[in-house]
Design a protein around this motif. Sequence first.
Motif, PDB file in Angstrom:
ATOM      1  N   ASN A 111       0.857  -1.181   0.000  1.00 42.88           N
ATOM      2  CA  ASN A 111       0.000   0.000   0.000  1.00 42.88           C
ATOM      3  C   ASN A 111       0.895   1.235   0.000  1.00 42.88           C
ATOM      4  O   ASN A 111       1.666   1.431   0.932  1.00 42.88           O
ATOM      5  N   PRO A 112       0.811   2.083  -1.016  1.00 44.41           N
ATOM      6  CA  PRO A 112       1.670   3.267  -1.060  1.00 44.41           C
ATOM      7  C   PRO A 112       1.343   4.292   0.028  1.00 44.41           C
ATOM      8  O   PRO A 112       2.165   5.127   0.354  1.00 44.41           O
ATOM      9  N   ILE A 113       0.163   4.197   0.622  1.00 44.87           N
ATOM     10  CA  ILE A 113      -0.245   5.152   1.660  1.00 44.87           C
ATOM     11  C   ILE A 113       0.293   4.737   3.026  1.00 44.87           C
ATOM     12  O   ILE A 113       0.698   5.548   3.830  1.00 44.87           O
ATOM     13  N   SER A 114       0.282   3.435   3.285  1.00 48.05           N
ATOM     14  CA  SER A 114       0.713   2.935   4.585  1.00 48.05           C
ATOM     15  C   SER A 114       1.739   1.824   4.381  1.00 48.05           C
ATOM     16  O   SER A 114       1.451   0.829   3.731  1.00 48.05           O
ATOM     17  N   GLN A 115       2.886   1.989   4.960  1.00 47.13           N
ATOM     18  CA  GLN A 115       3.933   0.966   4.842  1.00 47.13           C
ATOM     19  C   GLN A 115       3.942   0.029   6.041  1.00 47.13           C
ATOM     20  O   GLN A 115       4.844  -0.764   6.213  1.00 47.13           O
ATOM     21  N   GLY A 116       2.886   0.110   6.888  1.00 45.34           N
ATOM     22  CA  GLY A 116       2.824  -0.729   8.072  1.00 45.34           C
ATOM     23  C   GLY A 116       2.509  -2.175   7.756  1.00 45.34           C
ATOM     24  O   GLY A 116       2.171  -2.528   6.632  1.00 45.34           O
ATOM     25  N   SER A 117       2.615  -3.016   8.762  1.00 44.02           N
ATOM     26  CA  SER A 117       2.310  -4.434   8.617  1.00 44.02           C
ATOM     27  C   SER A 117       0.831  -4.675   8.829  1.00 44.02           C
ATOM     28  O   SER A 117       0.207  -4.048   9.683  1.00 44.02           O
ATOM     29  N   TYR A 118       0.260  -5.589   8.090  1.00 42.22           N
ATOM     30  CA  TYR A 118      -1.140  -5.944   8.233  1.00 42.22           C
ATOM     31  C   TYR A 118      -1.301  -7.294   8.887  1.00 42.22           C
ATOM     32  O   TYR A 118      -2.362  -7.871   8.881  1.00 42.22           O
ATOM     33  N   ARG A 119      -0.252  -7.804   9.452  1.00 45.15           N
ATOM     34  CA  ARG A 119      -0.333  -9.107  10.114  1.00 45.15           C
ATOM     35  C   ARG A 119      -1.046  -8.962  11.447  1.00 45.15           C
ATOM     36  O   ARG A 119      -0.892  -7.975  12.132  1.00 45.15           O
ATOM     37  N   GLU A 120      -1.790  -9.988  11.777  1.00 45.05           N
ATOM     38  CA  GLU A 120      -2.522  -9.968  13.054  1.00 45.05           C
ATOM     39  C   GLU A 120      -1.668 -10.464  14.169  1.00 45.05           C
ATOM     40  O   GLU A 120      -0.747 -11.178  14.011  1.00 45.05           O
TER      41      GLU A 120
END
Length: 120
Positions: A111-120
């Motif tokens: 995601n170019p807006i958010s470079q965070g992790s989406y892992r739970e």
Amino acid sequence: MDRSTAIRLLPGSVVIFRGRRHQVITAVALMLPDGKLLSRAVMTRVSFKRLGVGDIAGYAASGEGLGKAGGYAIQGRAEAFVRGINGSYSNVVGLPLYETVALLHGAGWRNPISQGSYRE
């Protein structure tokens, strides 16, 4: 079914939720170019207040629930009937966004807006 028939049947759809809790379950699947399938099922519990005859008749007359799974739109007038939800609001609207982005992230999309992790 035509609009007048749907409006006539809508109160019956909304009545089943009054004062009750129900589950909204949505499955999201992503097919990768190599043929691998990633999927996730998301469940959200929704609790409605006890609805009076006027609540049901007014909502049905608005036509807002036409064409909606469950006969209501939580993002519209029906939100006033919701006592609470346990889970993903976007799942009830129609697409569980967090889980969808997590699948895309797991497939290598960034995601170019958010470079965070989406892992739970």
